[in-house]
Scaffold this active site. Structure first.
Site, PDB file in Angstrom:
ATOM      1  CG  HIS A 113      -4.340  -3.906  -0.384  1.00 28.12           C
ATOM      2  ND1 HIS A 113      -3.894  -3.314  -1.156  1.00 28.12           N
ATOM      3  CD2 HIS A 113      -4.391  -2.648   0.944  1.00 28.12           C
ATOM      4  CE1 HIS A 113      -3.824  -2.069  -0.644  1.00 28.12           C
ATOM      5  NE2 HIS A 113      -3.469  -2.084   0.142  1.00 28.12           N
ATOM      6  CE1 TYR A 123      -5.437   7.028  -0.981  1.00 25.42           C
ATOM      7  CE2 TYR A 123      -5.283   7.128   1.723  1.00 25.42           C
ATOM      8  CZ  TYR A 123      -5.111   6.440   0.859  1.00 25.42           C
ATOM      9  OH  TYR A 123      -5.953   4.833   0.934  1.00 25.42           O
ATOM     10  CG  ASP A 137      -2.711   1.203   1.034  1.00 27.07           C
ATOM     11  OD1 ASP A 137      -3.241   0.625   0.379  1.00 27.07           O
ATOM     12  OD2 ASP A 137      -2.163   2.157   1.748  1.00 27.07           O
TER      13      ASP A 137
END
Length: 459
Positions: free
Chosen positions: A429, A373, A223
């Protein structure tokens, strides 16, 4: 004579251009100040302080009060996890959290490994540092930093740490593990200034490794951790001896990638595509566009206005759990969205899932974690690190249920010294938490296959 002089000048120009190009290919980062107010004058406090995760009766009572006062809302009939976290199953999670989950016990589990904090560029950096209990005579542990992502935490690595620090096979490499919390996540202080992106985090983590006395080391991540560790390798290619990632999203679309998208379904062997590659990439519109839009709504929110949505999650433990755990469902297996319980307990225990949620809740870090982000995407997708190759020996573990799939031929466009590319048997993930054994084996394969055979300087 004039011809020889012209030839010499021409060769000199070519050499100079090549040299300048190589110089430009090294990622640069500058020291920052992410603390409160103006940068402090004088030398930075480089002390390393022991840290323990703690809790209080007041903290637990406040959590219980908020859980008791949550307002439920029914899911649509036969909707499972297709609209998000299913309310019926959420009631079970909340009931377990309120009546059975033992946070004090989990705090003791978190403290089973040594924790530390140190201040770098004005903010406290938290990390777990685990050394092997025993080493064979004449050997030393290989330093390995493992970096988490969102909405995970350093706790993701608790299952893999003993596999790497105390390997069962005498032929395996023994590691010394450093697991930091990304600034703004968990127990690392959040930046107080705008602009803290993956390159800034990489710069700080390289500083952390040097502060711990490591001039050469290995890095691993998934990630955001894959971006940060990749940036670490781009910033310090002489210090980072090897890079292993389990998340390699498609990079900048070059000619090879475009041709493979256009013709790869019909001529898979021409582009080195496997059956799994074809399954994950085609039909292109559905796999690369529609699926991406369907699963990235959170990213658009967090890349634009993280503080707005984050404020609600910071106030409501149930909202926070639903927001985080929905990702542990769909990102582990996309088919889990068709299950009433999201398949969460097929791969994880509620204790482990809620411990990860509690790290966000007790540290009040959900808003600052979401800001990461915005800091990365607001600068655009054409940042210097996105255009630069990685020349550090690298390995990729390609898990079949990963969010985005990159065939080996795409990965090599970015990672020029790709030594291993392993199609994993299963997993999604959150690989370190879901499949610690598989991930540990692949880290071992990378280092044993090439890196340490060519360079045993860290053994």
């Amino acid at each position: 004579m004039y011809k020889e002089l012209a030839l010499a000048l021409g060769l000199g120009t070519v050499v100079a251009l090549v040299f300048l190009k190589k110089r430009k290919s090294v990622l640069k980062a500058h020291d920052g100040w992410w603390g409160v107010g103006a940068c402090h004058q004088g030398p930075e406090d480089d002390s390393i302080r022991p840290f323990k995760v703690e809790t209080t009766s007041e903290e637990i009572e406040d959590l219980h009060r908020r859980l008791d006062q949550t307002r439920s809302f029914p899911s649509l009939e036969d909707s499972q996890f297709n609209y998000g976290f299913n309310s019926k199953y959420l009631e079970k999670v909340v009931s377990y959290w309120r009546n059975d989950f033992n946070w004090r016990k989990q705090v003791d589990k978190l403290n089973k490994y040594p924790h530390f904090k140190t201040k770098i560029e004005g903010i406290d950096i938290h990390y777990v540092h685990v050394k092997p209990k025993s080493l064979a005579e004449g050997t030393r542990a290989v330093p390995l930093m493992m970096v988490h992502g969102w909405p995970g935490s350093f706790y993701e690595f608790y299952g893999i740490i003993p596999l790497l620090t105390e390997p069962s096979s005498p032929d395996d490499i023994t590691f010394e593990i450093i697991c930091p919390s990304i600034p703004g996540y968990g127990f690392s202080e959040a930046p107080h200034k705008k602009g803290f992106d993956g390159v800034c985090a990489a710069h700080i983590f390289n500083k952390l490794m040097k502060r711990l006395g490591f001039n050469q080391y290995y890095v691993q991540g998934g990630d955001w951790g894959s971006l940060i560790t990749t940036n670490m390798a781009q910033l310090e290619p002489n210090a980072v001896k090897g890079l292993h990632i389990n998340f390699a999203p498609p990079g900048k679309a070059g000619l090879l990638m475009m041709l493979s998208i256009l013709f790869g379904r019909r001529f898979p062997k021409l582009f080195g595509f496997t059956e799994h590659d074809v399954k994950r990439l085609f039909p292109t519109m559905e796999k690369l566009v529609v699926d991406a839009i369907r699963e990235t709504g959170y990213m658009h929110i967090q890349s634009t206005k993280p503080d707005t949505a984050g404020r609600g999650l910071n106030d409501s433990p149930v909202g926070l759990a639903a927001y985080i755990l929905e990702k542990f469902s769909t990102w582990t297996d996309p088919e889990f969205k068709n299950l009433e319980d999201g398949g969460l307990e097929r791969k994880f225990s509620l204790d482990d899932l809620l411990t990860n949620v509690m790290i966000y809740w007790t540290s009040k870090s959900i808003i600052s974690s979401m800001r990461f982000y915005k800091e990365n995407f607001s600068k655009g997708l054409n940042q210097p690190h996105a255009k630069l190759p990685v020349y550090v020996p690298s390995g990729v573990a390609s898990f079949p249920n990963e969010l985005m799939h990159s065939p080996k031929s795409w990965v090599t466009q970015k990672y020029h010294k790709l030594k291993t590319y392993t199609p994993m048997a299963r997993g999604g993930h959150f690989a370190a938490m879901e499949e610690p054994q598989l991930l540990a084996e692949d880290v071992q394969i990378l280092l044993q296959f090439k890196l340490l055979y060519n360079d045993r300087s860290l053994l």
